[in-house]
Design an enzyme around this catalytic site. Sequence first.
Site, PDB file in Angstrom:
ATOM      1  N   LYS A   1       0.825  -1.215   0.000  1.00 32.84           N
ATOM      2  CA  LYS A   1       0.000   0.000   0.000  1.00 32.84           C
ATOM      3  C   LYS A   1       0.855   1.258   0.000  1.00 32.84           C
ATOM      4  O   LYS A   1       0.610   2.193  -0.778  1.00 32.84           O
ATOM      5  CB  LYS A   1      -0.936  -0.036   1.209  1.00 32.84           C
ATOM      6  CG  LYS A   1      -1.962   1.095   1.274  1.00 32.84           C
ATOM      7  CD  LYS A   1      -3.153   0.693   2.126  1.00 32.84           C
ATOM      8  CE  LYS A   1      -2.811   0.539   3.590  1.00 32.84           C
ATOM      9  NZ  LYS A   1      -2.939   1.816   4.336  1.00 32.84           N
TER      10      LYS A   1
ATOM     11  N   GLY B   1      -5.151   7.924   5.705  1.00 30.13           N
ATOM     12  CA  GLY B   1      -4.311   8.951   6.298  1.00 30.13           C
ATOM     13  C   GLY B   1      -3.100   9.258   5.448  1.00 30.13           C
ATOM     14  O   GLY B   1      -2.638  10.408   5.391  1.00 30.13           O
TER      15      GLY B   1
ATOM     16  N   ARG C   1      -8.888  11.847  12.915  1.00 34.00           N
ATOM     17  CA  ARG C   1      -7.462  11.598  13.133  1.00 34.00           C
ATOM     18  C   ARG C   1      -6.676  12.907  13.010  1.00 34.00           C
ATOM     19  O   ARG C   1      -6.995  13.760  12.180  1.00 34.00           O
ATOM     20  CB  ARG C   1      -6.947  10.548  12.142  1.00 34.00           C
ATOM     21  CG  ARG C   1      -7.561   9.193  12.432  1.00 34.00           C
ATOM     22  CD  ARG C   1      -7.517   8.243  11.267  1.00 34.00           C
ATOM     23  NE  ARG C   1      -6.152   7.861  10.940  1.00 34.00           N
ATOM     24  CZ  ARG C   1      -5.842   7.095   9.896  1.00 34.00           C
ATOM     25  NH1 ARG C   1      -6.793   6.673   9.078  1.00 34.00           N
ATOM     26  NH2 ARG C   1      -4.588   6.782   9.663  1.00 34.00           N
TER      27      ARG C   1
ATOM     28  N   SER D   1       7.488   9.379  12.491  1.00 34.59           N
ATOM     29  CA  SER D   1       6.311   9.303  11.620  1.00 34.59           C
ATOM     30  C   SER D   1       6.723   9.428  10.160  1.00 34.59           C
ATOM     31  O   SER D   1       7.209  10.485   9.733  1.00 34.59           O
ATOM     32  CB  SER D   1       5.309  10.398  11.974  1.00 34.59           C
ATOM     33  OG  SER D   1       4.308  10.493  10.978  1.00 34.59           O
TER      34      SER D   1
ATOM     35  N   GLN E   1       4.637   9.480   7.675  1.00 34.18           N
ATOM     36  CA  GLN E   1       3.704  10.363   6.977  1.00 34.18           C
ATOM     37  C   GLN E   1       4.094  11.826   7.141  1.00 34.18           C
ATOM     38  O   GLN E   1       4.067  12.604   6.171  1.00 34.18           O
ATOM     39  CB  GLN E   1       2.282  10.120   7.482  1.00 34.18           C
ATOM     40  CG  GLN E   1       1.730   8.759   7.078  1.00 34.18           C
ATOM     41  CD  GLN E   1       0.307   8.550   7.544  1.00 34.18           C
ATOM     42  OE1 GLN E   1      -0.295   9.407   8.190  1.00 34.18           O
ATOM     43  NE2 GLN E   1      -0.247   7.397   7.224  1.00 34.18           N
TER      44      GLN E   1
ATOM     45  N   ASP F   1       1.791  -1.306  12.431  1.00 37.32           N
ATOM     46  CA  ASP F   1       0.573  -1.843  11.836  1.00 37.32           C
ATOM     47  C   ASP F   1       0.358  -3.312  12.158  1.00 37.32           C
ATOM     48  O   ASP F   1      -0.748  -3.838  11.966  1.00 37.32           O
ATOM     49  CB  ASP F   1       0.594  -1.651  10.321  1.00 37.32           C
ATOM     50  CG  ASP F   1       0.343  -0.215   9.918  1.00 37.32           C
ATOM     51  OD1 ASP F   1      -0.275   0.528  10.704  1.00 37.32           O
ATOM     52  OD2 ASP F   1       0.760   0.180   8.814  1.00 37.32           O
TER      53      ASP F   1
ATOM     54  N   ARG G   1      -6.673   1.314  18.264  1.00 40.63           N
ATOM     55  CA  ARG G   1      -6.258  -0.080  18.080  1.00 40.63           C
ATOM     56  C   ARG G   1      -5.739  -0.713  19.365  1.00 40.63           C
ATOM     57  O   ARG G   1      -5.781  -1.938  19.500  1.00 40.63           O
ATOM     58  CB  ARG G   1      -5.176  -0.174  16.991  1.00 40.63           C
ATOM     59  CG  ARG G   1      -5.723  -0.160  15.593  1.00 40.63           C
ATOM     60  CD  ARG G   1      -4.646  -0.456  14.576  1.00 40.63           C
ATOM     61  NE  ARG G   1      -5.175  -0.234  13.227  1.00 40.63           N
ATOM     62  CZ  ARG G   1      -4.426  -0.011  12.161  1.00 40.63           C
ATOM     63  NH1 ARG G   1      -3.112   0.039  12.282  1.00 40.63           N
ATOM     64  NH2 ARG G   1      -4.979   0.164  10.982  1.00 40.63           N
TER      65      ARG G   1
ATOM     66  N   ARG H   1      -6.991  -3.727   9.842  1.00 41.00           N
ATOM     67  CA  ARG H   1      -6.002  -4.529  10.571  1.00 41.00           C
ATOM     68  C   ARG H   1      -6.675  -5.336  11.681  1.00 41.00           C
ATOM     69  O   ARG H   1      -6.311  -6.486  11.938  1.00 41.00           O
ATOM     70  CB  ARG H   1      -4.927  -3.638  11.172  1.00 41.00           C
ATOM     71  CG  ARG H   1      -4.273  -2.663  10.211  1.00 41.00           C
ATOM     72  CD  ARG H   1      -3.347  -3.319   9.227  1.00 41.00           C
ATOM     73  NE  ARG H   1      -2.676  -2.311   8.410  1.00 41.00           N
ATOM     74  CZ  ARG H   1      -2.063  -2.556   7.266  1.00 41.00           C
ATOM     75  NH1 ARG H   1      -2.007  -3.797   6.801  1.00 41.00           N
ATOM     76  NH2 ARG H   1      -1.497  -1.584   6.567  1.00 41.00           N
TER      77      ARG H   1
END
Length: 445
Positions: free
Chosen positions: A31, A104, A133, A178, A180, A332, A363, A406
């Site tokens: 992904k 995200g 988020r 991070s 991202q 993840d 999560r 997930r």
Amino acid sequence: MTKSNVTPKRSIQASPSALPNDATVLCGRDKSLTHRAVMFAALARGETIIREPLLGADCLSTMSCFRALGIQIEALDARSIRVRSEGFSAFKTPAVDLDCGNSGTTARLISGILAAQPGLKVRLTGDASLSSRPMRRVVDPLRRMGARIEGPEQGNFLPLTIQGQTLQPLAHEVDKASAQVKSALLLAGLFCEGETSVRLPAGSRDHTERMLQRMGANLVSEIHDGMEQVRVRGPFAPPPGRYMIPVDPSSAAFFCVLGLLRKGGTVRLPEVLDNPTRTGFLRVLQRMSSALVLTPDPDQRFVEPVMQITLEGGAALRPTDIEAAEVPTLVDEIPVLAVAAAFAEGPSTFHGLEELRVKESDRLSKTAELLRLAGAEVSVQGDSLRIAGRLKEVQAFTYDAVGDHRLAMAAAIMARRSKKPCCILDSECVGVSFPDFYEMLDSIV
């Protein structure tokens, strides 16, 4: 993923066969790499071919956003897409909102790109989960570069309105590992005159850096004393090219745990991305079992190196602790690693899991809930998860995955150890990252 009035559900339990078969499973494609390949193809002037892209909901959201900006993205054949672009200078202010869906990665990375396009005005939206988020971890450093971004609670949540500007290069200090945030700032830096740098704790995914270096960008990445610093000098326009996407290790992780939990038989997982910032879960599983073998694959066609994972079922699992410094390389995979730890021969503790609270769901609490429903002893202590292990028999359970792919997949792996049917609500949310998950799960006896 937004729930409809009728929540999709799926019943799963252990196979009645006492003799597990050998299986080769080609899991879903990566992904993270698909997102980035589409983004760089959209920035390039010319035609780019992406082979074996992941066509899950998240990556389709990225493609949809760039189509709205005027980029042509079409299927070339059953396993390839073609991206035709006039380059980022030809992006058009879209007539509609850019819907990032549940992704995200789409929302945060595209913010870095669009904030640096003078004259462009866009509005980013997402589903209910994504809209809850945090975004200021990206928005605030982009604003310091000169970006104009507005949204609820000072830009912490979608929808965000971005008015493209000429940005200035900047040295950024980021307190979390991070990928991202790092990628959004590096992407913004591509359009600046001069050097943009990002300093952050080491361990986050480095796909953006690897791909930029592969394309010839002036980028340097260094790690000293547990801190990573990445510097990129702009302006840089990505060239068109060819990308071949390997298997997503995060998707493979579920079948790794399934393979180890079976009574016997061999599971082989070929063409899996071999990147140390993504394979921390394998190091954890190697601590838990010696019945796991990694074999490098010399195939050079892929964007990054690949390997084959081979697992033998039936061996006892050792307990293990996960330290906070490891978490960025396996964040993840925590839900399915927790499933494995439930069957270990002693207690395991996973530390430093605060990031799990701001994923597609909380999560951390939802992983603990899954284990409790299955009959495992588990507790959450601050940002740590303690799992007692020694689970012998999985009791029948009904579990709501709350739209988190997930969690749904982790629940399915747990259910395969139950002698009675288990029900997973919102089960179809796996389409975000692994549309063929249940089909492949059913193929393994």
